[in-house]
Design a protein around this motif. Sequence first.
Motif, PDB file in Angstrom:
ATOM      1  N   SER A   1       0.814  -1.222   0.000  1.00 40.73           N
ATOM      2  CA  SER A   1       0.000   0.000   0.000  1.00 40.73           C
ATOM      3  C   SER A   1       0.841   1.263   0.000  1.00 40.73           C
ATOM      4  N   GLN A   2       2.116   1.140   0.379  1.00 43.83           N
ATOM      5  CA  GLN A   2       2.998   2.302   0.393  1.00 43.83           C
ATOM      6  C   GLN A   2       3.788   2.453  -0.903  1.00 43.83           C
ATOM      7  N   GLN A   3       3.626   1.491  -1.825  1.00 44.64           N
ATOM      8  CA  GLN A   3       4.378   1.523  -3.074  1.00 44.64           C
ATOM      9  C   GLN A   3       3.579   2.199  -4.178  1.00 44.64           C
ATOM     10  N   SER A   4       4.306   2.708  -5.156  1.00 43.87           N
ATOM     11  CA  SER A   4       3.653   3.340  -6.304  1.00 43.87           C
ATOM     12  C   SER A   4       3.274   2.333  -7.384  1.00 43.87           C
TER      13      SER A   4
ATOM     14  N   GLY B   1      -3.887  -8.538  -8.292  1.00 41.26           N
ATOM     15  CA  GLY B   1      -2.881  -7.615  -7.787  1.00 41.26           C
ATOM     16  C   GLY B   1      -3.140  -6.174  -8.185  1.00 41.26           C
ATOM     17  N   ARG B   2      -3.734  -5.963  -9.359  1.00 45.42           N
ATOM     18  CA  ARG B   2      -3.977  -4.595  -9.815  1.00 45.42           C
ATOM     19  C   ARG B   2      -5.075  -3.889  -9.013  1.00 45.42           C
ATOM     20  N   TRP B   3      -5.820  -4.644  -8.176  1.00 44.49           N
ATOM     21  CA  TRP B   3      -6.902  -4.034  -7.401  1.00 44.49           C
ATOM     22  C   TRP B   3      -6.543  -3.890  -5.920  1.00 44.49           C
ATOM     23  N   MET B   4      -5.278  -4.070  -5.558  1.00 47.32           N
ATOM     24  CA  MET B   4      -4.919  -4.059  -4.144  1.00 47.32           C
ATOM     25  C   MET B   4      -5.075  -2.696  -3.484  1.00 47.32           C
ATOM     26  N   LEU B   5      -5.024  -1.627  -4.260  1.00 44.84           N
ATOM     27  CA  LEU B   5      -5.236  -0.294  -3.690  1.00 44.84           C
ATOM     28  C   LEU B   5      -6.682   0.159  -3.816  1.00 44.84           C
TER      29      LEU B   5
ATOM     30  N   THR C   1      -9.468  -2.127  -3.083  1.00 44.89           N
ATOM     31  CA  THR C   1     -10.287  -2.821  -2.108  1.00 44.89           C
ATOM     32  C   THR C   1      -9.419  -3.739  -1.254  1.00 44.89           C
ATOM     33  N   GLY C   2      -9.776  -3.865   0.000  1.00 50.66           N
ATOM     34  CA  GLY C   2      -9.041  -4.741   0.897  1.00 50.66           C
ATOM     35  C   GLY C   2      -9.251  -6.208   0.604  1.00 50.66           C
ATOM     36  N   TRP C   3     -10.294  -6.560  -0.155  1.00 51.52           N
ATOM     37  CA  TRP C   3     -10.575  -7.967  -0.440  1.00 51.52           C
ATOM     38  C   TRP C   3      -9.649  -8.533  -1.502  1.00 51.52           C
ATOM     39  N   ALA C   4      -8.885  -7.692  -2.183  1.00 48.39           N
ATOM     40  CA  ALA C   4      -7.918  -8.202  -3.155  1.00 48.39           C
ATOM     41  C   ALA C   4      -6.705  -8.818  -2.456  1.00 48.39           C
ATOM     42  N   ALA C   5      -6.367  -8.329  -1.271  1.00 52.23           N
ATOM     43  CA  ALA C   5      -5.158  -8.790  -0.577  1.00 52.23           C
ATOM     44  C   ALA C   5      -5.181 -10.286  -0.272  1.00 52.23           C
ATOM     45  N   PRO C   6      -6.253 -10.840   0.329  1.00 48.57           N
ATOM     46  CA  PRO C   6      -6.223 -12.286   0.593  1.00 48.57           C
ATOM     47  C   PRO C   6      -6.191 -13.129  -0.668  1.00 48.57           C
ATOM     48  N   LEU C   7      -6.678 -12.597  -1.792  1.00 51.99           N
ATOM     49  CA  LEU C   7      -6.631 -13.357  -3.041  1.00 51.99           C
ATOM     50  C   LEU C   7      -5.230 -13.336  -3.642  1.00 51.99           C
ATOM     51  N   VAL C   8      -4.535 -12.209  -3.526  1.00 54.31           N
ATOM     52  CA  VAL C   8      -3.137 -12.172  -3.946  1.00 54.31           C
ATOM     53  C   VAL C   8      -2.309 -13.120  -3.094  1.00 54.31           C
ATOM     54  N   MET C   9      -2.557 -13.127  -1.791  1.00 55.88           N
ATOM     55  CA  MET C   9      -1.845 -14.042  -0.909  1.00 55.88           C
ATOM     56  C   MET C   9      -2.196 -15.493  -1.215  1.00 55.88           C
ATOM     57  N   LEU C  10      -3.440 -15.753  -1.596  1.00 57.14           N
ATOM     58  CA  LEU C  10      -3.843 -17.109  -1.933  1.00 57.14           C
ATOM     59  C   LEU C  10      -3.100 -17.609  -3.166  1.00 57.14           C
ATOM     60  N   GLY C  11      -2.932 -16.736  -4.161  1.00 55.21           N
ATOM     61  CA  GLY C  11      -2.163 -17.135  -5.330  1.00 55.21           C
ATOM     62  C   GLY C  11      -0.727 -17.471  -4.982  1.00 55.21           C
ATOM     63  N   PHE C  12      -0.113 -16.665  -4.114  1.00 56.08           N
ATOM     64  CA  PHE C  12       1.254 -16.949  -3.679  1.00 56.08           C
ATOM     65  C   PHE C  12       1.315 -18.214  -2.837  1.00 56.08           C
ATOM     66  N   ALA C  13       0.337 -18.388  -1.956  1.00 54.56           N
ATOM     67  CA  ALA C  13       0.348 -19.552  -1.068  1.00 54.56           C
ATOM     68  C   ALA C  13       0.211 -20.847  -1.857  1.00 54.56           C
TER      69      ALA C  13
ATOM     70  N   VAL D   1      -7.255  -9.182   7.203  1.00 55.46           N
ATOM     71  CA  VAL D   1      -7.267  -8.063   8.146  1.00 55.46           C
ATOM     72  C   VAL D   1      -6.355  -6.942   7.667  1.00 55.46           C
ATOM     73  N   GLY D   2      -5.175  -7.304   7.153  1.00 58.44           N
ATOM     74  CA  GLY D   2      -4.268  -6.284   6.639  1.00 58.44           C
ATOM     75  C   GLY D   2      -4.882  -5.499   5.500  1.00 58.44           C
ATOM     76  N   GLY D   3      -5.565  -6.191   4.591  1.00 58.43           N
ATOM     77  CA  GLY D   3      -6.190  -5.496   3.464  1.00 58.43           C
ATOM     78  C   GLY D   3      -7.322  -4.597   3.895  1.00 58.43           C
ATOM     79  N   LEU D   4      -8.185  -5.093   4.773  1.00 60.67           N
ATOM     80  CA  LEU D   4      -9.338  -4.291   5.194  1.00 60.67           C
ATOM     81  C   LEU D   4      -8.916  -3.085   6.020  1.00 60.67           C
ATOM     82  N   VAL D   5      -7.910  -3.261   6.885  1.00 59.14           N
ATOM     83  CA  VAL D   5      -7.460  -2.136   7.707  1.00 59.14           C
ATOM     84  C   VAL D   5      -6.712  -1.107   6.870  1.00 59.14           C
ATOM     85  N   THR D   6      -5.905  -1.575   5.922  1.00 55.11           N
ATOM     86  CA  THR D   6      -5.073  -0.658   5.133  1.00 55.11           C
ATOM     87  C   THR D   6      -5.858   0.024   4.024  1.00 55.11           C
ATOM     88  N   VAL D   7      -6.681  -0.731   3.307  1.00 51.88           N
ATOM     89  CA  VAL D   7      -7.364  -0.195   2.123  1.00 51.88           C
ATOM     90  C   VAL D   7      -8.837   0.082   2.395  1.00 51.88           C
TER      91      VAL D   7
END
Length: 452
Positions: free
Chosen positions: A54-57, A66-70, A72-84, A148-154
């Motif tokens: 969230s701090q990156q440009s 990944g393109r929706w991470m800024l 909505t917070g719901w994109a974060a767990p899906l990006v993590m799911l792809g990595f996991a 939680v990180g996505g919802l709190v941050t975004v």
Amino acid sequence: MTATAVHDRTAVARPVSVPRGYRFELVKVVSQWRIRLLVLACWIAPALFVVGVSQQSTLPSDTLFGRWMLATGWAAPLVMLGFAGTWALPLLTSLVAGDVFASEDRLGTWRHLLVAVRSPRRIFVAKALASLTVILLLVAGLACSSTVGGLVTVGNQPLVGLDGHLLAPSDAAWNVLLAWLCVLAPTLALAAIGLLGSVALGRSPMGLLLPALVALAMQLAQMLPLPVAVRLALPGYAFISWNGLFTTPAQTGPLLIGIAVSLVWAVLATVLAHLLFLRRDFTNLTYDGSGRRAITAGALPLAGLLAVTIAVVTVATPSTGSGIRQDEVQRSVATAFAHLYRLQTEQLHRPAVTEAQLRATAACNKGAGRLAAEGPGNDWRCVVSWHLPGVQTTGQAIYQLDFTADGRFVADGDGPKEVNGYFLVRTPVGDAPNPLWQFDGNVDLLDTTPKG
């Protein structure tokens, strides 16, 4: 008289119950420093990753959602799911399930454990349940921390699906939960393979690495232009097919097949590990596993299962070849464009328009028409046409598509600039790129087109 009392106590001694053995094994696993570090990392690192992004440009746009991470917070767990699914879960199952039996070989504690528990069968069940509990704890940490990180941050904004439609926060939350639950099936399959390797190979490091190596082999296979039946028959396909939950209607066919295949692999690998464990010689303190038995009682049955699964899926599914067909590509691109056009219209404060009014269609070819319009590749080209109410001219936009073998594609706008070029639009969460500039999509590899 004393001898008689001792004999009586020995005669009534019973094996330790499974719940007691399970608690004992769980304490042993959790007491290891590397397991504690893994638990800590899984419950903290994803949230820190989301905060860092969230701090990156720039965003990880090469990752699904990944393109929706800024946005909505719901994109974060899906990006993590792809990595996991690609890296984290195979490594976690290796470190937990792949070592749960081998650790006793390294320490030479089998005889002590057998004297204490007095039942090899209950020892196996307790160890399997303990490793499963730890793996579920690690998976839950990855999911909860990233969410939680996505919802709190975004924030709790709507999520753009893989066909361009907006999912309300409640729908996005439900789909994210389902996606994480679906990948438990291939995780169980890898964990069962880890148990099998730990039992069959003893102290050999190959037992520890087996789940990760199997997962890597499946990932390489998914990158190849394999027939649909072979792709669906691999136990790791559910790590990919959760994408279908984010289209309307949901592409549940490949997902359900992937889950069923993974569960069958999990059951068979666990049964094989159990049988091998009951047959092993615990009196040999230098036991390092039996390579011959690992092949005949481990690898060969799993290879046979793969062959049978391919045959069953081939007969049961209607699709042949790669599953990426011209009609399905055109339908997916046109649908996503229509949904995203409405989103762009709303962001630019233009008069509202519906998908029915747009009547969007797409004409797609591959290799500038010189190749058959099917299969993966980065040489797909689509011309999207649409209509606006009260406007006689038909609008057109060009997209270059890059298809991967699993049916996912990235559409890159190629003009006109005012429609799908790069420019910023103002959104409730800040400036964001034009939604029609680049977007992700997914096609159903199973042929659901009605015949006749």
